[in-house]
Write a protein that holds these residues in place. Structure first.
Motif, PDB file in Angstrom:
ATOM      1  N   VAL A  87       0.976  -1.109   0.072  1.00 18.83           N
ATOM      2  CA  VAL A  87       0.070  -0.183  -0.068  1.00 18.83           C
ATOM      3  C   VAL A  87       0.965   1.040   0.132  1.00 18.83           C
ATOM      4  N   HIS A  88       0.865   1.876  -0.843  1.00 21.17           N
ATOM      5  CA  HIS A  88       1.402   3.112  -0.970  1.00 21.17           C
ATOM      6  C   HIS A  88       0.609   4.732  -0.706  1.00 21.17           C
ATOM      7  N   LEU A  89       0.927   5.163   0.299  1.00 23.73           N
ATOM      8  CA  LEU A  89       0.245   6.426   0.827  1.00 23.73           C
ATOM      9  C   LEU A  89       0.907   7.496   0.235  1.00 23.73           C
ATOM     10  N   VAL A  90       0.256   8.079  -0.852  1.00 24.48           N
ATOM     11  CA  VAL A  90       0.925   9.057  -1.398  1.00 24.48           C
ATOM     12  C   VAL A  90      -0.018  10.299  -1.656  1.00 24.48           C
ATOM     13  N   ASP A  91       0.244  11.817  -1.291  1.00 19.71           N
ATOM     14  CA  ASP A  91      -0.538  12.595  -1.365  1.00 19.71           C
ATOM     15  C   ASP A  91       0.192  13.988  -1.157  1.00 19.71           C
ATOM     16  N   VAL A 114      -5.139  10.903   1.173  1.00 25.29           N
ATOM     17  CA  VAL A 114      -5.512  11.071   2.293  1.00 25.29           C
ATOM     18  C   VAL A 114      -6.866  11.004   2.555  1.00 25.29           C
ATOM     19  N   ALA A 115      -7.989  11.240   1.527  1.00 24.65           N
ATOM     20  CA  ALA A 115      -9.307  10.972   1.619  1.00 24.65           C
ATOM     21  C   ALA A 115      -9.343   9.455   1.803  1.00 24.65           C
ATOM     22  N   ASP A 116      -8.855   8.437   1.222  1.00 24.01           N
ATOM     23  CA  ASP A 116      -9.160   6.981   1.223  1.00 24.01           C
ATOM     24  C   ASP A 116      -8.704   6.641   2.545  1.00 24.01           C
ATOM     25  N   ALA A 175      -1.294   5.654  10.949  1.00 25.34           N
ATOM     26  CA  ALA A 175      -2.098   4.822  11.793  1.00 25.34           C
ATOM     27  C   ALA A 175      -3.557   4.607  11.121  1.00 25.34           C
ATOM     28  N   GLN A 176      -3.971   5.767  10.441  1.00 24.63           N
ATOM     29  CA  GLN A 176      -5.334   6.060   9.927  1.00 24.63           C
ATOM     30  C   GLN A 176      -5.244   4.684   8.540  1.00 24.63           C
ATOM     31  N   THR A 177      -4.062   4.784   7.994  1.00 26.20           N
ATOM     32  CA  THR A 177      -3.919   3.612   6.841  1.00 26.20           C
ATOM     33  C   THR A 177      -4.262   2.211   7.381  1.00 26.20           C
ATOM     34  N   LEU A 178      -3.338   2.146   8.660  1.00 25.68           N
ATOM     35  CA  LEU A 178      -3.432   0.820   9.329  1.00 25.68           C
ATOM     36  C   LEU A 178      -4.731   0.352   9.517  1.00 25.68           C
ATOM     37  N   LYS A 179      -5.554   1.244  10.131  1.00 25.71           N
ATOM     38  CA  LYS A 179      -6.971   0.810  10.572  1.00 25.71           C
ATOM     39  C   LYS A 179      -7.575   0.393   9.202  1.00 25.71           C
ATOM     40  N   LYS A 180      -7.502   1.016   8.241  1.00 23.78           N
ATOM     41  CA  LYS A 180      -8.272   0.621   6.960  1.00 23.78           C
ATOM     42  C   LYS A 180      -7.783  -0.546   6.244  1.00 23.78           C
ATOM     43  N   ILE A 181      -6.402  -1.125   6.496  1.00 19.36           N
ATOM     44  CA  ILE A 181      -5.921  -2.128   5.748  1.00 19.36           C
ATOM     45  C   ILE A 181      -6.156  -3.324   6.840  1.00 19.36           C
ATOM     46  N   GLY A 182      -6.046  -3.126   8.169  1.00 18.34           N
ATOM     47  CA  GLY A 182      -6.220  -4.257   9.107  1.00 18.34           C
ATOM     48  C   GLY A 182      -4.860  -4.717   9.163  1.00 18.34           C
TER      49      GLY A 182
END
Lengths: 393, 259
Positions: free
Chosen positions: B83-87, B205-207, B103-110
């Motif tokens: 997963v590439h967080l890019v913004d 960021v929105a995702d 942390a927000q991304t980790l909550k999303k992907i589990g």
């Protein structure tokens, strides 16, 4: 027209360079002095799949071709291993894997290719004889049919890597040279189980003391009444020449690639020294007598590289590549020699000191002008086969 | 087990590293980007845990578009997907902002286990693992030189000045590793070629439902106000031994308050 190397070859360059970065010039110098095989590098290349690049994927290899092997060989040599390291790629990935992938029987492929890809099994190649070097079609090692078997007798020379080889690709005559019409017919290539033949007392060998490339011994080989089965034949009986071209062209290309890498090492050493060594108050590299020969070597290296890649590319496309392979081998070996010679001149008296790597580079480069084929024979091929000039022999 | 390894692309320490004169942040285009060395140990540990216990390894990186090179490196080592967080909104985030975004991304992907290198060679704050654990509400097991997993129990040997502490917790958890933990593998040829086909999901960021007020340069709690190139190293002092070298060396050390 696109000169971009395929992604697979670019990854090979990066991957092999990453492994080689852990082994410096001093490591290769030690291997040469101690006459030892670079076990550590071999193991790492094997583990990463960098030896099995040209083995088909269904046999556990990388599914690539001679181009990727060429880039790997060049990268290894350019890392500091230089021309003497050529055998790492020529003997097993080249002679063994590439040949069997193209000409091996289904049983030979299934038995050997996975182990060749993993670097667990090594091979060597035996063609040259004391009385048949440049004139290799004149070999006299004979394989006589006896029931379901063949009985082989003869002598070979300059056979490199017999000590580590589990299998030897042995070139024999099933029709004597004098009777073969055309001269290229009557050759048969066999796969020999080396340790077994040695244990039976049918094959013996003796290393030849040599001035360089001592990480791998080169030998005289003696074969007495060695019995081989029909299933040991690679390709077709009497049609060994077809196999042979697919061994000799890659051999020229891979040895050319290692020469090219060796040229890079010598040029790098020369340039570094020419920048750092000051005489009469300026770096000697500021003198055109030093700079121009090095610039000329650079030009030759780049030209040789283009032809090497083209020859390998043609081979992988199964198109004729002998002219290109010969030109590549000729120019790469000449570039290597000139690079080593000018590196010597640039280092001045210090080149003669064994504290510097120049002696090793020089010995490695020199042999490239006669092995596996002499410059003269390569020129002769171009003169007669390409230019159509009359033959002298 | 669902293992997520956070990896970071950093400027190659072998090249000259620069700050941007525009906003005093790291000039990521000035130097070659490479995977942060300690992140390689994190990936290796994740792969070892997967090999021993099964599961899947996901690589998570936050960084500009060119950070895909680093993702491919981790995938070539053997990770399954990325997963590439890019913004652009994330540019200039400090450790607090970065920990919120990750942390927000980790909550999303589990995840069952998050593994990080203990610090990066560029910012060197070394606080991200702790911040992530806090934001995710999980135990933090930092500076691990050894990780053991038994069912849902995880224990590590935490490197200390005096040796090591044994720290145990229950999954899910956040672990940071030190270089003593393993020897990262070289990507194999097949691994490299396979990595090109592995899935890389891109998040903005929105995702990931990232609060833009908490990330980016403007929201950073720390700020680089000015910077200067480090002065070249001055010549050392040579003490000539004329029979009194020992005394002179001691005097020198005393003058610098070393003894």
């Amino acid at each position: 027209m696109d000169f971009t190397l395929p992604e697979s070859a670019r990854e090979v360059r990066r991957g092999v360079a990453a492994i080689c970065a852990r082994y410096d010039m001093a490591y290769w110098q030690r291997c040469e002095e101690q006459k030892r095989w670079p076990e550590e590098v071999w193991a790492e290349l094997a583990k990463g799949g960098w030896l099995g690049l040209a083995v088909p994927e269904e046999y556990g290899g990388g599914g690539q071709g001679l181009l990727e092997l060429t880039v790997a060989t060049e990268t290894l040599a350019a890392s500091g291993a230089a021309g003497g390291s050529a055998f790492t790629y020529v003997l097993t990935p080249g002679f063994g894997a590439l040949t069997l992938a193209r000409h091996g029987s289904a049983a030979q492929k299934a038995e050997l290719l996975p182990r060749l890809a993993a670097g667990e099994l090594e091979t060597c190649f035996a063609l040259t004889e004391p009385d048949a070097g440049s004139n290799s079609l004149a070999i006299s090692t004979s394989a006589r049919r006896d029931g379901d078997e063949y009985v082989v007798n003869g002598q070979k020379i300059w056979i490199t890597g017999v000590q580590r080889a589990a299998r030897m690709l042995l070139v024999t005559r099933t029709i004597p040279a004098a009777e073969a019409r055309p001269r290229t017919s009557g050759l048969t290539v066999f796969l020999v189980d080396v340790p077994q033949a040695v244990a039976q007392g049918r094959l013996s060998y003796r290393p030849i003391p040599k001035m360089g490339a001592n990480t791998t011994p080169s030998n005289m080989v003696f074969i007495d009444d060695l019995r081989l089965r029909a299933t040991d034949v690679v390709g077709e009986v009497d049609q060994g020449a077809l196999v042979l071209w697919d061994v000799l062209n890659p051999e020229r290309i891979l040895l050319g690639a290692s020469a090219l890498g060796g040229a890079e090492v010598a040029l790098r050493a020369a340039v570094a020294y020419a920048k750092e060594r000051e005489v009469f108050g300026r770096p000697i590299g500021a003198n055109q007598a030093i700079a121009f020969p090095l610039a000329q070597v650079k030009a030759k290296i780049e030209l040789a590289r283009l032809m090497l890649y083209k020859a390998a590319w043609l081979f992988d496309r199964r198109e004729p590549c002998a002219t290109e392979a010969n030109i590549a081998k000729l120019t790469a070996s000449q570039a290597a020699w000139e690079a080593a010679d000018h590196a010597f001149q640039t280092h001045g008296g210090m080149a003669y000191s064994l504290e510097y790597p120049i002696a090793r580079l020089l010995a490695d480069a020199r042999v490239g002008r006669v092995a596996p084929v002499t410059e003269e024979l390569l020129l002769n091929y171009l003169a007669t086969q390409v230019l159509g000039l009359p033959r002298s022999f | 087990m669902n293992i997520v390894v956070c990896v970071k692309q950093v400027p190659d320490t072998a090249t000259e590293r620069k700050l941007s004169s525009k906003d005093n942040t790291l000039d990521r285009d000035a130097a070659d980007g490479v995977i942060n060395e300690l992140c390689e140990y994190a990936v290796e540990e994740a792969l070892k845990i997967k090999e021993a216990h099964g599961g899947e390894v996901t690589v998570l990186t936050m960084g500009p578009a060119k950070a895909t090179d680093t993702i491919r490196k981790a995938l070539a080592m053997g990770a399954d997907k990325a997963v590439h967080l890019v913004d652009d909104a994330l540019h200039g985030s400090d450790a607090l902002g970065t920990s919120h975004a990750l942390a927000q991304t980790l909550k999303k992907i589990g995840f069952d286990l998050v593994i990080l290198g203990s610090e990066s060679t560029d910012a060197r704050t070394g606080v991200l693992a702790a911040m992530l654990a806090e934001r995710l509400g999980t135990p933090q097991l930092t500076l691990a030189r050894k990780v053991d997993i038994d069912g849902s129990a995880i224990s590590i040997e935490r490197v200390t000045d005096y040796g090591y502490d044994k720290v145990t917790a229950t999954l899910p958890a956040v672990v940071s590793v030190v270089e003593k933990i393993n020897e990262p593998r070289y990507p194999s040829f097949k691994g490299i070629m396979a990595a090109k086909k592995k899935p890389v999901q891109t998040f903005g960021v929105a995702d990931a439902e990232i609060d833009t007020a908490q990330v980016g340069l403007a929201s950073s709690w720390s700020e680089v106000t000015e910077f200067a190139v480090a002065p070249p190293r001055a010549a050392g002092t040579i003490v000539k031994d004329e029979g009194d070298g020992g005394a002179k060396a001691a005097e020198f050390l005393a003058s610098k308050k070393f003894i």
